[in-house]
Enzyme design. Structure first.
Site, PDB file in Angstrom:
ATOM      1  N   SER A  25      39.498  40.574  37.969  1.00 39.06           N
ATOM      2  CA  SER A  25      39.412  41.729  37.076  1.00 39.06           C
ATOM      3  C   SER A  25      39.416  41.282  35.622  1.00 39.06           C
ATOM      4  O   SER A  25      40.048  40.267  35.280  1.00 39.06           O
ATOM      5  CB  SER A  25      40.627  42.616  37.326  1.00 39.06           C
ATOM      6  OG  SER A  25      40.739  43.581  36.312  1.00 39.06           O
ATOM      7  N   TYR A  60      49.398  44.003  37.455  1.00 39.29           N
ATOM      8  CA  TYR A  60      48.128  44.015  38.179  1.00 39.29           C
ATOM      9  C   TYR A  60      47.259  42.831  37.720  1.00 39.29           C
ATOM     10  O   TYR A  60      46.795  42.025  38.532  1.00 39.29           O
ATOM     11  CB  TYR A  60      47.396  45.350  37.969  1.00 39.29           C
ATOM     12  CG  TYR A  60      45.962  45.296  38.428  1.00 39.29           C
ATOM     13  CD1 TYR A  60      45.652  45.148  39.781  1.00 39.29           C
ATOM     14  CD2 TYR A  60      44.908  45.359  37.510  1.00 39.29           C
ATOM     15  CE1 TYR A  60      44.335  45.066  40.199  1.00 39.29           C
ATOM     16  CE2 TYR A  60      43.590  45.284  37.919  1.00 39.29           C
ATOM     17  CZ  TYR A  60      43.308  45.130  39.268  1.00 39.29           C
ATOM     18  OH  TYR A  60      42.008  45.030  39.679  1.00 39.29           O
ATOM     19  N   LYS A  96      46.090  39.143  39.696  1.00 37.04           N
ATOM     20  CA  LYS A  96      44.733  38.602  39.810  1.00 37.04           C
ATOM     21  C   LYS A  96      44.671  37.193  39.207  1.00 37.04           C
ATOM     22  O   LYS A  96      44.043  36.286  39.762  1.00 37.04           O
ATOM     23  CB  LYS A  96      43.733  39.532  39.112  1.00 37.04           C
ATOM     24  CG  LYS A  96      43.617  40.903  39.767  1.00 37.04           C
ATOM     25  CD  LYS A  96      42.987  40.805  41.143  1.00 37.04           C
ATOM     26  CE  LYS A  96      42.908  42.127  41.872  1.00 37.04           C
ATOM     27  NZ  LYS A  96      42.341  42.024  43.213  1.00 37.04           N
TER      28      LYS A  96
END
Ligand code: UDP
Length: 323
Positions: free
Chosen positions: A117, A141, A145
C-alpha cells in the site's frame, strides 16, 4: 497457464484479480476466511474457506493443488481501525503472512505477489512518490504492510522466494459485467460514499477543506480496480519468467482532489451530490500521488482507465444496482 492460489480472493481487489486471472487462462484456487470477503464473488468450486493463519491446512492445499505462485490479498485494510486495534492488524496481516510464508517454504512454492500500500510511505518526502521514498508509515495498517515487505526481502535472500510487492494507491471502480462490486462494511472510501450520497440524498462529509492544495481538499491518485488487477497479472508473469523481486507503485500518476471527485460524480450521475465540510481525518496526508514510472518501464503496465470520470462511471453502474 499457471496454478495460482489467491488469498483474500473474496474481497474487492482480490476478486477482481481472480476475474482477470481466469480470463487470462490461469487455474485459480481462492483461500478466504470470509470474515470480510463476499462468498458470492467466488465460484464455489474454487473457494476454500480457510484462515491464512492455519498453516497446516494451507500447506496441504498448496501441495494438493500443485500451486506455482501465490497472490496474497488477505488482510485487514482500515487505517482508522488499525489505530484503535493495532494488534489485530499485526496478527492478521503480519502473523498471517508469516503463516503463509511457512506453508510456502515447506511446500517449495517460490513466487509471491503481495498487496502492499501507499500507506507504507506515511507522509511522503516528495510527490509524485517514487519507490525509493523513505518507508515511514504513520499508522499500524501501513506498518503491517511495511513489515511484510521487509520480511519478503529476507525471504528472498535466505530462501530464494521471489516476490513483487505492489504499493496500491486509491483503488476504485468496478469491472463492468463482472458481477463484482465495491462493498465494504462499513464503507469508508470516498467514491462509494459520494455515489451513495448522490443516490440517497444523505450528505457525504468532506474531511477538511483547509489543506495546502488548490481547492483545500486532499489529493489522491485514483486507480481503477481492473487496472490494479492487470498489474498483478503482469507481476505474476514477471516472476514466472524468472524476474527478480521488486517493489512497484500502482497508480496513474495523476492526482484528484476530494472536491474534484464530488464534481465529477455529479457529471456522471447527472445530479448534485449533497456534501458537508467536516474536520480533517487524523493521519490524512494532503497529497498522495504515485510515480508509476517504474512499473511502466519494468512490467510495461499501463492503466486502461486514465480519466476519473470513466472510473467513477463504472462505480456508479454498480452503485445503481444497490437501490
Ligand atoms: N474522504 C472524505 N470523506 C469521506 C471519505 C474520504 O473527504 O467520507 C477523503 C479522505 O480524507 C481522503 C480521500 O477522501 O483525502 C480518499 O479517502 P479514502 O478513505 O477513500 O482512501 P485513503 O486515501 O484513505 O486510502
Amino acid at each position: 497457464m499457471a496454478r495460482i492460489l489467491v488469498t483474500g480472493g473474496a474481497g474487492y481487489i482480490g476478486a477482481h484479480t481472480v476475474y482477470f486471472l481466469l480470463r487470462a487462462g490461469h487455474e485459480v484456487i481462492v483461500v478466504d476466511n470470509l470474515c470480510r470477503g463476499h462468498r458470492r464473488y467466488v465460484d464455489p468450486a474454487r473457494l476454500r474457506v480457510l484462515d491464512i493463519r492455519e498453516t497446516r491446512p494451507l500447506a496441504k492445499l498448496l501441495r494438493q493443488e500443485a500451486i506455482d505462485a501465490v497472490i496474497h490479498f488477505a488482510a485487514y485494510a482500515y487505517v482508522g481501525e488499525s489505530m484503535e486495534k493495532p494488534e489485530i492488524y499485526f496478527d492478521n496481516n503480519v502473523a498471517g503472512t508469516v503463516s503463509l510464508l511457512n506453508a510456502m517454504t515447506e511446500t517449495g512454492v517460490r513466487y509471491l505477489v503481495f498487496s502492499s500500500s501507499a500507506a507504507v510511505y506515511g507522509v511522503p518526502r516528495e510527490v509524485p512518490i517514487p519507490e525509493d521514498n523513505p518507508v515511514a508509515p504513520v499508522n499500524p495498517y501501513g506498518e503491517s504492510k511495511a513489515m511484510v515487505e521487509r520480511m519478503l526481502t529476507w525471504m528472498d535472500r535466505c530462501r530464494g522466494l521471489r516476490s513483487i510487492s505492489l504499493r496500491y494507491f486509491n483503488a476504485c471502480g468496478v469491472e463492468p459485467g463482472s458481477g463484482l462490486g465495491e462493498e465494504h462494511d462499513p464503507e469508508t472510501h470516498l467514491i462509494p460514499l459520494v455515489l451513495r450520497a448522490a443516490r440517497t440524498g444523505e450528505p457525504v462529509t468532506i474531511f477538511g477543506d483547509d489543506y495546502a492544495t488548490p481547492d483545500g481538499t486532499c489529493i489522491r491518485d485514483y486507480v481503477h480496480v481492473s487496472d490494479l488487477a492487470t498489474a498483478h497479472l503482469a507481476a505474476l508473469d514477471w516472476l514466472l519468467q524468472g524476474g527478480p523481486s521488486e517493489v512497484f507503485n500502482v497508480g496513474t500518476g495523476k492526482g484528484h482532489s476530494v472536491m474534484e471527485v464530488v464534481r465529477t460524480a455529479e457529471t456522471v450521475v447527472g445530479k448534485q451530490v449533497p456534501y458537508q465540510i467536516g474536520p480533517r481525518r487524523l493521519g490524512d496526508p494532503p497529497v498522495l500521488v504515485a510515480s508509476p514510472e517504474k512499473i511502466q518501464r519494468t512490467l510495461n503496465w499501463r492503466p486502461v482507465y486514465t480519466r476519473l470520470e470513466d472510473m467513477i462511471r463504472t462505480a456508479w453502474e454498480f452503485e445503481k444496482t444497490r437501490s
